[in-house]
Design a protein around this motif. Structure first.
Motif, PDB file in Angstrom:
ATOM      1  N   PRO A 206       0.453  -0.487  -0.207  1.00  0.00           N
ATOM      2  CA  PRO A 206       0.217   0.097   0.123  1.00  0.00           C
ATOM      3  C   PRO A 206       0.854   1.023  -0.085  1.00  0.00           C
ATOM      4  CG  PRO A 206      -1.532  -1.390   1.884  1.00  0.00           C
ATOM      5  CD  PRO A 206       0.660  -2.423   1.128  1.00  0.00           C
ATOM      6  N   ARG A 207       1.829   1.126   0.600  1.00  0.00           N
ATOM      7  CA  ARG A 207       3.028   2.480   0.421  1.00  0.00           C
ATOM      8  C   ARG A 207       3.750   2.872  -0.755  1.00  0.00           C
ATOM      9  NH1 ARG A 207       2.897   4.618   5.478  1.00  0.00           N
ATOM     10  NH2 ARG A 207       5.384   5.222   5.184  1.00  0.00           N
ATOM     11  N   TRP A 208       3.937   1.501  -0.938  1.00  0.00           N
ATOM     12  CA  TRP A 208       5.522   1.228  -2.543  1.00  0.00           C
ATOM     13  C   TRP A 208       4.617   0.648  -3.719  1.00  0.00           C
ATOM     14  CZ3 TRP A 208       9.482   4.646  -1.541  1.00  0.00           C
ATOM     15  CH2 TRP A 208       8.902   4.758   0.601  1.00  0.00           C
ATOM     16  N   ASP A 209       5.471   0.906  -5.063  1.00  0.00           N
ATOM     17  CA  ASP A 209       4.897   0.200  -5.814  1.00  0.00           C
ATOM     18  C   ASP A 209       5.883  -1.063  -6.187  1.00  0.00           C
ATOM     19  OD1 ASP A 209       7.218   0.792  -8.140  1.00  0.00           O
ATOM     20  OD2 ASP A 209       6.462   2.475  -6.691  1.00  0.00           O
ATOM     21  N   PRO A 210       5.131  -1.837  -6.899  1.00  0.00           N
ATOM     22  CA  PRO A 210       5.794  -3.336  -7.420  1.00  0.00           C
ATOM     23  C   PRO A 210       7.580  -3.010  -8.230  1.00  0.00           C
ATOM     24  CG  PRO A 210       3.177  -3.353  -8.344  1.00  0.00           C
ATOM     25  CD  PRO A 210       3.577  -1.924  -7.866  1.00  0.00           C
ATOM     26  N   TYR A 211       6.960  -2.420  -8.605  1.00  0.00           N
ATOM     27  CA  TYR A 211       7.840  -1.633  -9.548  1.00  0.00           C
ATOM     28  C   TYR A 211       9.135  -1.410  -8.743  1.00  0.00           C
ATOM     29  CZ  TYR A 211       4.877  -1.124 -13.484  1.00  0.00           C
ATOM     30  OH  TYR A 211       4.374  -1.394 -14.747  1.00  0.00           O
ATOM     31  N   PHE A 212       9.317  -0.477  -7.312  1.00  0.00           N
ATOM     32  CA  PHE A 212       9.670   0.049  -6.415  1.00  0.00           C
ATOM     33  C   PHE A 212      10.325  -1.064  -5.675  1.00  0.00           C
ATOM     34  CE2 PHE A 212      10.596   1.164  -2.033  1.00  0.00           C
ATOM     35  CZ  PHE A 212      12.216   1.830  -2.465  1.00  0.00           C
ATOM     36  N   LEU A 213       9.422  -2.237  -5.351  1.00  0.00           N
ATOM     37  CA  LEU A 213       9.794  -3.109  -4.892  1.00  0.00           C
ATOM     38  C   LEU A 213      10.975  -3.917  -5.054  1.00  0.00           C
ATOM     39  CD1 LEU A 213       6.456  -3.859  -2.615  1.00  0.00           C
ATOM     40  CD2 LEU A 213       8.595  -2.731  -1.994  1.00  0.00           C
ATOM     41  N   ALA A 214      10.498  -4.043  -6.020  1.00  0.00           N
ATOM     42  CA  ALA A 214      11.713  -5.524  -6.846  1.00  0.00           C
ATOM     43  C   ALA A 214      12.369  -4.910  -7.837  1.00  0.00           C
ATOM     44  CB  ALA A 214      10.729  -6.009  -8.526  1.00  0.00           C
ATOM     45  N   MET A 215      12.953  -3.845  -7.685  1.00  0.00           N
ATOM     46  CA  MET A 215      14.216  -3.250  -8.414  1.00  0.00           C
ATOM     47  C   MET A 215      15.246  -3.487  -6.544  1.00  0.00           C
ATOM     48  SD  MET A 215      15.238   1.159  -8.869  1.00  0.00           S
ATOM     49  CE  MET A 215      14.379   1.105  -7.561  1.00  0.00           C
ATOM     50  N   ILE A 216      14.237  -2.559  -5.632  1.00  0.00           N
ATOM     51  CA  ILE A 216      15.461  -2.555  -4.644  1.00  0.00           C
ATOM     52  C   ILE A 216      15.905  -3.027  -3.997  1.00  0.00           C
ATOM     53  CG2 ILE A 216      13.128  -2.426  -2.714  1.00  0.00           C
ATOM     54  CD1 ILE A 216      16.099   0.116  -3.077  1.00  0.00           C
ATOM     55  N   ARG A 217      14.883  -4.743  -4.375  1.00  0.00           N
ATOM     56  CA  ARG A 217      15.110  -5.695  -3.071  1.00  0.00           C
ATOM     57  C   ARG A 217      16.479  -6.720  -3.613  1.00  0.00           C
ATOM     58  NH1 ARG A 217      10.595  -9.537  -4.537  1.00  0.00           N
ATOM     59  NH2 ARG A 217      11.921 -11.368  -3.912  1.00  0.00           N
ATOM     60  N   TYR A 218      17.217  -6.233  -5.282  1.00  0.00           N
ATOM     61  CA  TYR A 218      18.055  -6.382  -6.012  1.00  0.00           C
ATOM     62  C   TYR A 218      19.064  -5.216  -5.821  1.00  0.00           C
ATOM     63  CZ  TYR A 218      16.169 -10.670  -8.048  1.00  0.00           C
ATOM     64  OH  TYR A 218      15.389 -12.071  -8.474  1.00  0.00           O
ATOM     65  N   VAL A 219      18.817  -4.715  -6.230  1.00  0.00           N
ATOM     66  CA  VAL A 219      19.861  -3.010  -5.900  1.00  0.00           C
ATOM     67  C   VAL A 219      20.647  -3.020  -4.481  1.00  0.00           C
ATOM     68  CG1 VAL A 219      20.227  -0.410  -6.258  1.00  0.00           C
ATOM     69  CG2 VAL A 219      19.056  -1.814  -7.484  1.00  0.00           C
ATOM     70  N   ALA A 220      19.082  -3.233  -3.618  1.00  0.00           N
ATOM     71  CA  ALA A 220      19.958  -2.722  -2.264  1.00  0.00           C
ATOM     72  C   ALA A 220      21.052  -4.791  -1.951  1.00  0.00           C
ATOM     73  CB  ALA A 220      19.451  -3.210  -1.121  1.00  0.00           C
TER      74      ALA A 220
END
Length: 322
Positions: free
Chosen positions: A51-65
């Motif tokens: 509800p707070r973060w879009d799926p594109y961001f959630l998919a990206m940040i997992r790998y970038v971090a």
């Protein structure tokens, strides 16, 4: 290639090799069980974050971090001998694209599907993995694997069934095709990563694939932003958000994917994929701790999944005894 793929058995080896074979398989099993335990936390974590973060961001940040952690691991454990043999750039890009496609398509597929139909489609992972393994690797599944799937697939679907919502139309929300494509890309990645990185450690395989996947996911997030499909609570970032994202990145990506690749190497994709159907049971346990206890039907479904995996795992030994 694993013994499952070649059709050989541990009994055909000398005693020392047979013992080493069994030890390696059990290490693969332990790794897969740890993978399931970690991946089982993915759904509850994303449910809180979505509800707070879009799926594109959630998919990206997992790998970038995860990139800095993988870089450090490579500095400490990688780079010698066969580890230093480079993989063709086009192959590395292909693996990264497959990994990125899975991360993004699976997240979007869950978001745009009815929950029950999404689980049913997701429970078909052993079937998809076997089809991909047959087409790509020429793997012929054993009779025990088919019998195991006969319990695992309906059990996984039943385990996530909410009897209180059976009066709702299941329907097709549009994301089901994304889930199927995501499973195909993950199965292909699991096979080709072991083939193209043959001899490399699972840390190196996962790290190099994740580096390439991160680039694709950053690009996808940028395009989604230009299309106005992104959102985020940037002005109200909570400690809970940071903690859950850390779990999704360092637990789900760094630890679990390394263990998954290790399990695929030791047991083969077909058998390893059955273990993914234990994820509903883990998810139900986590939800119970959150105050949402499972139903009797869900517990029964989880029992079917466990029974199917044990049957597939023990079938070669049972066949030899017969």
């Amino acid at each position: 290639m694993t013994t499952e793929c070649t059709g050989k058995s541990a009994s055909a080896l000398d005693p020392a090799a047979s013992e080493a074979f069994r030890r390696e398989r059990w290490l693969g099993v332990i790794g897969l069980l740890c993978t399931v335990a970690i991946w089982g936390a993915t759904i509850p974590a994303i449910t809180v974050l979505a509800p707070r973060w879009d799926p594109y961001f959630l998919a990206m940040i997992r790998y970038v971090a995860a990139v800095p952690v993988f870089w450090l691991l490579l500095k400490v454990f990688g780079g010698a001998g066969r580890e230093a043999v480079p993989v063709a750039p086009i192959r590395l890009l292909a693996l990264g694209l497959a990994m990125a496609a899975f991360a993004l398509l699976y997240t979007l597929g869950i978001a745009y599907s009815h929950p029950v139909t999404a689980v049913i489609f997701g429970a078909s992972m052993p079937i998809v993995a076997n089809l991909v393994a047959r087409l790509v690797d020429g793997t012929v599944p054993s009779a025990g694997l088919y019998l195991g799937m006969a319990l695992v697939v309906p059990g996984a679907a039943f385990a996530m069934l909410d009897e209180g919502k059976l009066d709702q139309s299941l329907g097709v929300g549009g994301g089901e095709a994304m889930i199927v494509i995501a499973m195909v890309t993950w199965s292909w990645y699991s096979i080709m990563a072991q083939r193209w990185f043959k001899g490399a450690s699972q840390i190196r395989i996962t790290a190099m694939s994740s580096f390439a996947a991160s680039a694709f996911l950053v690009g996808a997030y940028g395009l989604a932003g230009l299309a106005g499909a992104t959102y985020g609570a940037w002005d109200d970032i909570r400690a809970l958000d940071i903690g859950l994202i850390a779990i999704l990145s360092y637990g789900v990506i760094v630890i679990a994917v390394v263990l998954w690749n290790h399990g695929v190497l030791r047991l083969g994709l077909s058998l390893a994929s059955l273990y993914l159907n234990l994820i509903p049971a883990v998810t139900l346990a986590i939800l119970s701790l959150m105050g949402i206890p499972p139903t009797l039907g869900q517990v029964s479904g989880a029992a079917l999944v466990i029974g199917g995996i044990l049957l597939a795992q023990r079938w070669p030994a049972l066949a030899r005894r017969r």
